[in-house]
Design an enzyme around this catalytic site. Structure first.
Site, PDB file in Angstrom:
ATOM      1  N   THR A   3     -10.593   3.146   4.144  1.00 57.41           N
ATOM      2  CA  THR A   3      -9.514   3.950   4.710  1.00 57.41           C
ATOM      3  C   THR A   3     -10.125   5.060   5.550  1.00 57.41           C
ATOM      4  O   THR A   3     -11.337   5.286   5.546  1.00 57.41           O
ATOM      5  CB  THR A   3      -8.660   4.583   3.596  1.00 57.41           C
ATOM      6  OG1 THR A   3      -9.386   5.672   3.005  1.00 57.41           O
ATOM      7  CG2 THR A   3      -8.305   3.571   2.512  1.00 57.41           C
ATOM      8  N   GLU A   4      -9.262   5.796   6.265  1.00 53.13           N
ATOM      9  CA  GLU A   4      -9.754   6.921   7.058  1.00 53.13           C
ATOM     10  C   GLU A   4     -10.434   7.961   6.167  1.00 53.13           C
ATOM     11  O   GLU A   4     -11.501   8.485   6.493  1.00 53.13           O
ATOM     12  CB  GLU A   4      -8.593   7.580   7.826  1.00 53.13           C
ATOM     13  CG  GLU A   4      -7.927   6.680   8.856  1.00 53.13           C
ATOM     14  CD  GLU A   4      -6.748   5.899   8.283  1.00 53.13           C
ATOM     15  OE1 GLU A   4      -6.067   5.202   9.054  1.00 53.13           O
ATOM     16  OE2 GLU A   4      -6.508   5.993   7.059  1.00 53.13           O
ATOM     17  N   TYR A   5      -9.796   8.275   5.028  1.00 53.69           N
ATOM     18  CA  TYR A   5     -10.375   9.252   4.114  1.00 53.69           C
ATOM     19  C   TYR A   5     -11.699   8.752   3.538  1.00 53.69           C
ATOM     20  O   TYR A   5     -12.638   9.523   3.334  1.00 53.69           O
ATOM     21  CB  TYR A   5      -9.406   9.553   2.971  1.00 53.69           C
ATOM     22  CG  TYR A   5      -8.304  10.515   3.339  1.00 53.69           C
ATOM     23  CD1 TYR A   5      -8.590  11.823   3.701  1.00 53.69           C
ATOM     24  CD2 TYR A   5      -6.966  10.125   3.303  1.00 53.69           C
ATOM     25  CE1 TYR A   5      -7.586  12.719   4.033  1.00 53.69           C
ATOM     26  CE2 TYR A   5      -5.952  11.008   3.632  1.00 53.69           C
ATOM     27  CZ  TYR A   5      -6.262  12.311   3.997  1.00 53.69           C
ATOM     28  OH  TYR A   5      -5.266  13.182   4.326  1.00 53.69           O
ATOM     29  N   GLU A   6     -11.757   7.474   3.262  1.00 56.98           N
ATOM     30  CA  GLU A   6     -12.973   6.904   2.687  1.00 56.98           C
ATOM     31  C   GLU A   6     -14.145   7.055   3.639  1.00 56.98           C
ATOM     32  O   GLU A   6     -15.266   7.391   3.218  1.00 56.98           O
ATOM     33  CB  GLU A   6     -12.734   5.428   2.360  1.00 56.98           C
ATOM     34  CG  GLU A   6     -13.823   4.771   1.557  1.00 56.98           C
ATOM     35  CD  GLU A   6     -13.425   3.381   1.099  1.00 56.98           C
ATOM     36  OE1 GLU A   6     -14.294   2.682   0.560  1.00 56.98           O
ATOM     37  OE2 GLU A   6     -12.251   2.997   1.282  1.00 56.98           O
ATOM     38  N   GLU A  11       4.675   4.967   4.073  1.00 57.31           N
ATOM     39  CA  GLU A  11       4.202   6.305   4.440  1.00 57.31           C
ATOM     40  C   GLU A  11       5.395   7.186   4.763  1.00 57.31           C
ATOM     41  O   GLU A  11       6.235   6.817   5.584  1.00 57.31           O
ATOM     42  CB  GLU A  11       3.268   6.215   5.654  1.00 57.31           C
ATOM     43  CG  GLU A  11       2.785   7.547   6.186  1.00 57.31           C
ATOM     44  CD  GLU A  11       2.017   8.346   5.150  1.00 57.31           C
ATOM     45  OE1 GLU A  11       2.412   9.501   4.899  1.00 57.31           O
ATOM     46  OE2 GLU A  11       1.032   7.818   4.595  1.00 57.31           O
ATOM     47  N   LYS A  16      -3.075  20.193 -10.947  1.00 56.06           N
ATOM     48  CA  LYS A  16      -2.508  21.098 -11.949  1.00 56.06           C
ATOM     49  C   LYS A  16      -1.719  20.309 -12.997  1.00 56.06           C
ATOM     50  O   LYS A  16      -0.988  19.370 -12.660  1.00 56.06           O
ATOM     51  CB  LYS A  16      -1.609  22.132 -11.275  1.00 56.06           C
ATOM     52  CG  LYS A  16      -2.369  23.068 -10.335  1.00 56.06           C
ATOM     53  CD  LYS A  16      -1.457  24.098  -9.707  1.00 56.06           C
ATOM     54  CE  LYS A  16      -2.246  25.018  -8.782  1.00 56.06           C
ATOM     55  NZ  LYS A  16      -1.373  26.031  -8.139  1.00 56.06           N
ATOM     56  N   GLU A  75       0.854  -1.191   0.000  1.00 56.65           N
ATOM     57  CA  GLU A  75       0.000   0.000   0.000  1.00 56.65           C
ATOM     58  C   GLU A  75       0.885   1.234   0.000  1.00 56.65           C
ATOM     59  O   GLU A  75       1.702   1.421   0.905  1.00 56.65           O
ATOM     60  CB  GLU A  75      -0.924   0.031   1.222  1.00 56.65           C
ATOM     61  CG  GLU A  75      -1.857   1.252   1.195  1.00 56.65           C
ATOM     62  CD  GLU A  75      -2.659   1.448   2.470  1.00 56.65           C
ATOM     63  OE1 GLU A  75      -3.654   2.192   2.423  1.00 56.65           O
ATOM     64  OE2 GLU A  75      -2.285   0.876   3.517  1.00 56.65           O
ATOM     65  N   ASP A 121     -11.627   9.613  -4.132  1.00 60.35           N
ATOM     66  CA  ASP A 121     -12.856  10.401  -4.179  1.00 60.35           C
ATOM     67  C   ASP A 121     -12.760  11.472  -5.256  1.00 60.35           C
ATOM     68  O   ASP A 121     -13.721  12.201  -5.488  1.00 60.35           O
ATOM     69  CB  ASP A 121     -13.087  11.089  -2.829  1.00 60.35           C
ATOM     70  CG  ASP A 121     -12.019  12.142  -2.553  1.00 60.35           C
ATOM     71  OD1 ASP A 121     -10.813  11.773  -2.576  1.00 60.35           O
ATOM     72  OD2 ASP A 121     -12.357  13.320  -2.363  1.00 60.35           O
ATOM     73  N   ASP A 160      -2.685  11.780  -3.524  1.00 65.72           N
ATOM     74  CA  ASP A 160      -2.769  13.198  -3.869  1.00 65.72           C
ATOM     75  C   ASP A 160      -3.088  13.310  -5.354  1.00 65.72           C
ATOM     76  O   ASP A 160      -2.365  12.767  -6.190  1.00 65.72           O
ATOM     77  CB  ASP A 160      -1.434  13.876  -3.561  1.00 65.72           C
ATOM     78  CG  ASP A 160      -1.519  15.386  -3.600  1.00 65.72           C
ATOM     79  OD1 ASP A 160      -2.299  15.922  -4.422  1.00 65.72           O
ATOM     80  OD2 ASP A 160      -0.802  16.047  -2.823  1.00 65.72           O
TER      81      ASP A 160
END
Length: 212
Positions: free
Chosen positions: A191-194, A69, A122, A44, A154, A118
């Site tokens: 995940t946490e973001y999910e 990470e 741009k 991951e 997302d 991320d």
């Protein structure tokens, strides 16, 4: 997002080298020895605070999971999550994942997870996107012939860009999902973001792809 400084992080990493691997390049070509078994390796990139990799490790005890990470303040949270869960099939790397070939040899991994990377929206930052062709080249090298990339995000822009990039690279898209949670996939580990984004009603996109 700014991360809170954790002055105890260095001591924690030094005391938990059995979990957060120092000098991971020394295990290149021999990660099974580090895990003390011959199970397949899943990677991951951007493991965050460890919710996904811990959940996957519980779900698939016959898989060796490696989470990468860069942020020291975050990797210690992931390590605590793994320790509290009592899973033994996870190792963590506090490293920059810009070139996985520093840590993994050819055909050494079976799956690479790209979770909420991320999006670098741009155009001038295209080369930083983890589905840019230069990254795909290194993934192809370290994955087995049947290896798979699993992307969750997302960000619709990143998702659409990735579908094009994967296809142009000659990969086979085995799944393209524009609303993952509408599928009610019982095997999906969030995940946490999910958790955060889905609670706001935002769709979660997922695709799975293999190299031809």
């Amino acid at each position: 997002m700014r991360q809170r400084h954790k002055p105890w992080a260095d001591d924690f990493l030094r005391d938990n080298q059995q979990l957060v691997v120092p000098n991971p390049g020394q295990h290149k070509s021999n990660w099974q020895a580090a895990f003390k078994n011959d199970h397949p390796v899943h990677i991951e990139i951007g493991t965050g605070k460890g919710q996904f990799i811990t959940g996957m490790a519980k779900q698939k005890p016959d898989i060796n999971f490696i989470g990468i990470e860069l942020a020291k303040s975050i990797i210690v949270s992931a390590a605590q999550e793994v320790k509290n869960a009592g899973v033994e099939n996870v190792l963590l790397l506090n490293e920059d994942a810009s070139d996985l070939r520093e840590f993994f040899s050819a055909n050494e991994a079976d799956v690479i997870y790209l979770n909420f990377s991320d999006p670098w929206p741009k155009n001038r930052h295209e080369k930083r996107r983890l589905t840019y062709h230069a990254f795909l080249e290194q993934y192809k090298e370290i994955l087995t012939n049947a290896g798979e990339i699993v992307l969750k995000t997302d960000n619709r822009g990143l998702f659409e860009y990735s579908l094009v990039s994967l296809s142009k690279f000659g990969m086979t898209l085995e799944e393209v999902t524009i609303d993952l949670h509408d599928l009610n996939d019982p095997l999906n580990v969030m995940t946490e973001y999910e958790v955060k984004f889905s609670a706001k009603g935002q769709p979660i996109y997922r695709c799975k792809a293999r190299f031809v």
